[in-house]
Design an enzyme around this catalytic site. Structure first.
Site, PDB file in Angstrom:
ATOM      1  N   THR A 136       0.822  -1.215   0.000  1.00 27.74           N
ATOM      2  CA  THR A 136       0.000   0.000   0.000  1.00 27.74           C
ATOM      3  C   THR A 136       0.855   1.263   0.000  1.00 27.74           C
ATOM      4  O   THR A 136       1.998   1.247   0.480  1.00 27.74           O
ATOM      5  CB  THR A 136      -0.901   0.002   1.265  1.00 27.74           C
ATOM      6  OG1 THR A 136      -1.521   1.264   1.403  1.00 27.74           O
ATOM      7  CG2 THR A 136      -0.091  -0.267   2.532  1.00 27.74           C
ATOM      8  N   ASP A 137       0.275   2.367  -0.470  1.00 27.30           N
ATOM      9  CA  ASP A 137       0.982   3.656  -0.410  1.00 27.30           C
ATOM     10  C   ASP A 137       1.095   4.162   1.030  1.00 27.30           C
ATOM     11  O   ASP A 137       1.891   5.054   1.318  1.00 27.30           O
ATOM     12  CB  ASP A 137       0.300   4.698  -1.296  1.00 27.30           C
ATOM     13  CG  ASP A 137      -1.155   4.975  -0.955  1.00 27.30           C
ATOM     14  OD1 ASP A 137      -1.687   4.346  -0.006  1.00 27.30           O
ATOM     15  OD2 ASP A 137      -1.767   5.825  -1.621  1.00 27.30           O
ATOM     16  N   GLU A 138       0.293   3.579   1.945  1.00 31.14           N
ATOM     17  CA  GLU A 138       0.295   4.089   3.322  1.00 31.14           C
ATOM     18  C   GLU A 138       1.637   3.881   4.028  1.00 31.14           C
ATOM     19  O   GLU A 138       1.914   4.520   5.030  1.00 31.14           O
ATOM     20  CB  GLU A 138      -0.824   3.446   4.148  1.00 31.14           C
ATOM     21  CG  GLU A 138      -2.184   3.737   3.567  1.00 31.14           C
ATOM     22  CD  GLU A 138      -3.332   3.536   4.543  1.00 31.14           C
ATOM     23  OE1 GLU A 138      -3.091   3.428   5.745  1.00 31.14           O
ATOM     24  OE2 GLU A 138      -4.476   3.507   4.068  1.00 31.14           O
ATOM     25  N   TYR A 162      -1.792  -0.543  10.975  1.00 30.26           N
ATOM     26  CA  TYR A 162      -1.953  -1.224   9.674  1.00 30.26           C
ATOM     27  C   TYR A 162      -0.746  -0.955   8.773  1.00 30.26           C
ATOM     28  O   TYR A 162      -0.118  -1.886   8.255  1.00 30.26           O
ATOM     29  CB  TYR A 162      -3.252  -0.744   8.990  1.00 30.26           C
ATOM     30  CG  TYR A 162      -3.279  -1.037   7.498  1.00 30.26           C
ATOM     31  CD1 TYR A 162      -3.343  -2.350   7.020  1.00 30.26           C
ATOM     32  CD2 TYR A 162      -3.233  -0.002   6.554  1.00 30.26           C
ATOM     33  CE1 TYR A 162      -3.343  -2.623   5.652  1.00 30.26           C
ATOM     34  CE2 TYR A 162      -3.251  -0.264   5.194  1.00 30.26           C
ATOM     35  CZ  TYR A 162      -3.303  -1.579   4.747  1.00 30.26           C
ATOM     36  OH  TYR A 162      -3.308  -1.844   3.394  1.00 30.26           O
ATOM     37  N   LYS A 166       2.193  -3.434   7.320  1.00 31.51           N
ATOM     38  CA  LYS A 166       2.450  -3.608   5.877  1.00 31.51           C
ATOM     39  C   LYS A 166       3.902  -3.239   5.557  1.00 31.51           C
ATOM     40  O   LYS A 166       4.562  -3.917   4.762  1.00 31.51           O
ATOM     41  CB  LYS A 166       1.491  -2.744   5.039  1.00 31.51           C
ATOM     42  CG  LYS A 166       0.050  -3.185   5.037  1.00 31.51           C
ATOM     43  CD  LYS A 166      -0.200  -4.546   4.397  1.00 31.51           C
ATOM     44  CE  LYS A 166      -0.009  -4.578   2.903  1.00 31.51           C
ATOM     45  NZ  LYS A 166      -0.424  -5.894   2.326  1.00 31.51           N
TER      46      LYS A 166
END
Ligand code: NAD
Ligand code: DAU
Length: 356
Positions: A136-138, A162, A166
């Site tokens: 993810t970009d997060e 989260y 990741k």
């Protein structure tokens, strides 16, 4: 590369189901093995149209179960893994970080170690193999409102449990390449939307609430920005990268499509109302500003020019077109929505938004 047996983890979830459908239909010569634990977010109804195909197999299993992963890889002679299984909802990670560390970190490590042991036992070892990790970009943290974008070189700075989990899993994947020579790829994608998304995420939750005239809980002032991509465009990118991406590379995937939350909410209200034949503005008063998400990232925006330049992928849909398609899908598939919102869902919803 001629892959014959591919494990897709998390294939009963939102993005995974689109990836499974694409691969099963497009590559009848491959065997696609969907490994999913069927948590609250996994739903075999997402795959009804392909479940009878001869090149598809579903295996209900936990990716943290290392022995089960290893024996499945041996049994199916797996040469490709596309790994999507994860706990994916930021708000849940704030309440229960352990589950996120378990699945996202230990689950990824369990798959990597099983693939390592199986592939290293073969005479050709890693030749013709691929471990593709969907991230993810997060993991890059949050951007200011200054037009900057996340590139593949942006430093990792995750804020939520989260995204921290990741990020950790991304590091393990790269470590297996650097240490053991496993042929890995990592991609970091922006916010997806489209059919079959569990209604805890902004777009399906709000479509369902508007339909039932329930309040729309907008966090903070609704000014946070996300970069939205239609889920089938993500699945198409995964196909291209799995087949043509360079080993050990990272590719960012995004829509060049930044929207403030409050503007999306207004677009959703007007689209749902129009499609249901309600008068314009009928549901504007559903907007309810609530206490912000803890550590809420201000803005995400992806620079996906590397993927466009090197592999020729680009998003196919304009956002307004994608939203129209998405709203129609949820309105036409009320049975799907009723099914996933029965059981424990109401308890989750009340608990998540209580006192906000
Ligand atoms: P989702 O929550 O809809 O689906 C996750 C799936 O994984 C479910 O089917 C669930 O049953 C399964 N799963 C969970 N724990 C498992 C376990 N221990 N063993 C086996 N299966 C398990 O998630 P999604 O939104 O489809 O996201 C899929 C992947 O893409 C995730 O890795 C996520 O981090 C990543 N991603 C999501 C987005 C997005 O906008 N949704 C954007 C970028 C990246
Ligand atoms: O950027 C990619 C990520 O996008 C993925 O890695 C995650 O798995 C996925 O869940 C998504 O994360 P977000 O936190 O951005 O998505 P969510 O739909 O939860 O929220 C989108 C925005 O809307 C965010 O700024 C929070 C806000 N929001 C969300 C909900 C559920 C609200 O204002 N109210 C809500 O009720």
């Amino acid at each position: 590369m001629n892959h014959k047996a591919i494990i897709i983890t998390g294939g009963a979830g939102f993005i995974g189901s689109h990836v499974v459908r694409l691969f099963v239909n497009k590559y009848p010569e491959y065997k696609i093995i969907n490994v999913d634990k069927l948590t609250y977010a996994g739903n075999l109804a997402n795959l009804k149209d392909i479940e009878q195909k001869p090149n598809y197999r579903f295996v209900k299993a936990d990716i943290c179960d290392f022995e089960a992963m290893l024996s499945l890889m041996q049994e199916e002679k797996v040469d490709g893994i596309i790994h999507l299984a994860a706990e994916s909802h930021v708000d849940r990670s704030i309440k229960d970080p352990f589950t996120f560390a378990r699945t996202n970190v230990m689950g990824t490590l369990s798959l990597l170690q099983a693939a390592k042991i199986y592939w290293e036992s073969l005479p050709e070892k890693y030749e013709g193999k691929r471990f593709y990790h969907i991230s993810t970009d997060e993991v890059y943290g949050a951007l200011k409102m200054d037009g900057s974008l996340f590139t593949e070189e942006t430093k990792y700075q995750p804020h939520s449990p989260y995204s921290a989990a990741k990020a950790s899993s991304d590091h393990f994947v790269r470590a297996f390449h650097d240490t053991y020579g496993m042929p890995t790829i990592v991609t970091n994608c922006s916010n997806n939307y489209g059919p079959y998304q569990f209604p805890e995420k902004l777009i399906p939750l709000f479509i369902n609430n508007i339909r039932h005239r329930k309040p729309l809980p907008v966090y903070g002032k609704g000014e946070n920005v996300r970069d939205w991509l239609f889920v089938e465009d993500h699945a198409r990118a995964i196909d291209i990268i799995f087949h043509k991406g360079k080993t050990a590379e990272t590719y960012n995937i995004g829509g060049f499509n930044e929207w403030k939350n409050i503007d999306i909410v207004k677009l959703l209200i007007s689209t749902v109302d129009r499609l249901l034949g309600r008068p314009e503005g009928a549901d504007d008063d559903l907007i309810t500003y609530v206490t912000d998400r803890a550590g809420h990232d201000l803005r995400y925006a992806i620079d996906s020019r590397k993927l466009q330049r090197e592999l020729g992928w680009e998003p196919s849909l304009q956002f307004e077109e994608g939203i129209e398609k998405t709203v129609r899908w949820y309105l036409d598939n009320q049975d799907w929505m009723d099914n996933v919102t029965s059981g424990d869902y109401q308890r989750y919803y009340d608990d998540m938004y209580k006192g906000r």
